[in-house]
Enzyme design. Sequence first.
Site, PDB file in Angstrom:
ATOM      1  N   ASN A  50      47.232  51.701  88.351  1.00  0.00           N
ATOM      2  CA  ASN A  50      47.862  50.372  88.274  1.00  0.00           C
ATOM      3  C   ASN A  50      49.370  50.491  88.123  1.00  0.00           C
ATOM      4  OD1 ASN A  50      45.720  48.646  88.620  1.00  0.00           O
ATOM      5  ND2 ASN A  50      45.204  48.545  86.445  1.00  0.00           N
ATOM      6  N   GLU A  76      37.938  48.827  84.205  1.00  0.00           N
ATOM      7  CA  GLU A  76      37.477  49.932  85.048  1.00  0.00           C
ATOM      8  C   GLU A  76      36.186  50.536  84.525  1.00  0.00           C
ATOM      9  OE1 GLU A  76      40.387  51.761  82.058  1.00  0.00           O
ATOM     10  OE2 GLU A  76      40.047  49.873  83.073  1.00  0.00           O
ATOM     11  N   ASP A 100      33.416  55.311  83.582  1.00  0.00           N
ATOM     12  CA  ASP A 100      34.792  54.831  83.439  1.00  0.00           C
ATOM     13  C   ASP A 100      35.680  55.627  84.406  1.00  0.00           C
ATOM     14  OD1 ASP A 100      36.751  53.297  81.348  1.00  0.00           O
ATOM     15  OD2 ASP A 100      37.646  55.167  82.037  1.00  0.00           O
ATOM     16  N   ASP A 115      42.669  46.957  92.149  1.00  0.00           N
ATOM     17  CA  ASP A 115      41.490  46.172  92.522  1.00  0.00           C
ATOM     18  C   ASP A 115      40.710  46.858  93.646  1.00  0.00           C
ATOM     19  OD1 ASP A 115      42.256  44.353  90.657  1.00  0.00           O
ATOM     20  OD2 ASP A 115      43.068  42.899  92.075  1.00  0.00           O
TER      21      ASP A 115
END
Length: 525
Positions: free
Chosen positions: A408, A443, A400, A417
């Site tokens: 973000n 993620e 992760d 992305d």
Amino acid sequence: MSISRLLGLNLRRLILLLSVLSALTMMANSIYAGYRVQRQQLIDATLQSNEAYATKLATSSEAFFDSANQQLSYSAAIAASNFADQGHLLSEVKRLQLQTNSFNSVSVVDAGGHLEAIWPPMPALTGQRLNIPNVNALNETKMPAISKPFISAAGHLVIFISHPVVAVDGRYLGYMGGTIHLRQKNILQRLLGTHYYHDGSYLYAVDQDRRLLYHPDPARVGEVVHGNAIIEAVIRGESGQGSVINSQGIEMLTGYAYSPSTGWGIVAQRPIEATLRPLTELTVGVVLKAAVPAVLLLLIVLLLAHQISRPLRELANEARRMDTAGTSEQINRIRAWYVEAAQLKRALLLGMGLLHNQIGKLHVDAQTDPMTGLHNRRGMAAVLNVWHATQQPFAVISLDIDHFKSVNDTYGHATGDVVIQTMAQLMRSCCRDIDVVCRSGGEEFLILLPGTDMEAAEQVAERLRTLVEQTVIPCIQRPITASIGIAHWPTHASDTDEVIRQADAALYQAKNDGRNRIRVAAIPA
């Protein structure tokens, strides 16, 4: 003598007439047989293509509603943290509506059904009690819900997608939801509005009440359709294909698919006249080109009738076996020595190739994450099923990205992305060709290492963790870190799903211990 001569003359004429009729009959029979076979093949190919396309769009709709529910779930958790602060709620609904293109509006409703916040703002509705069909009752059971179409307080025909807002102590506070305006520009139009035909074909979506949710004619959205066998089949949960007469009296070749999470049906259809037009034109061309030689060169036609009909007969025979392996090779061996047969041969090969390519693409799309090209959960499940059946031991690395939300929030989802795609590239660089790299969601990633023990898996995980830590991502001008959990099958569990959960639990332990580290799942006693 004159009578004999007359009889002889008539007999010659009769023989000539019989020869002409025989030649014309043979030629007509060959053309008709080819037409019927090709006609059925075109109809079957169109039905299969429409069914495959409807299924793909139903799958895309499922993916959209899954994504929308995830967005609402995340926002509902944020709203629950300070539900009494109306400014906090307004900020969150504004963020969700502006940050995604999923909803025309986003709102928060309290447990009593009163509107607490909405974006775009509607001051006249704030504080009013809303009555949304089947949403209030479903949300009291703490379940996400999709409403039936209804007229909103603002006068729009909408559907409402909601997720309950639950406090940390388990109290039901209300729900957060997003509306989709069915008669305005919306996400359904973007999902369903671009069709691959431009010859009278179209598709539409219906709900369990036979109400049109999407239609190329906006005026028909919201209309309830009765007496349509295809709609009756799809609302029963069936997927398939068939022929139907539409409301304009046109016979349509139809494929339909059912979306389980919403109970909607997606129907794609094409006029049968448009499907058969090329074959009709080709057949007319064949007749016109063959008529003159048949009359002028009767003897040649008689001698060559067998050769003329042979490629059509062989194509028809192979067309009946389109679902048999090696049919394409057999068709390629057919000697289509005149234009019409060659065109039919090319059309048949092209139709088979397009059908096989489309089915193959749908299979790949169903098992691949579109952003990274990695396996998705469906692809991972297929691999695990094979390994479990063959008793192939494997290690699981669950990974992760640390503090991904801040990326973000700070740089935007486009940058997020890029970070996800970079992580996918780094994972591939640390793996063997036989390893399976998956994006399990957001993620979060998984690496499946066949035939790998725990020690080797830890080495791979440490190499990957170090590589990630040392890689500077240009768009954010700094490296990122990752937390990793490791488990092994069958060391940690006999069930493959449980091994995945063990790896995830080790990952969360790595998160709790400070991130950017590796933790190995505990071996059960």
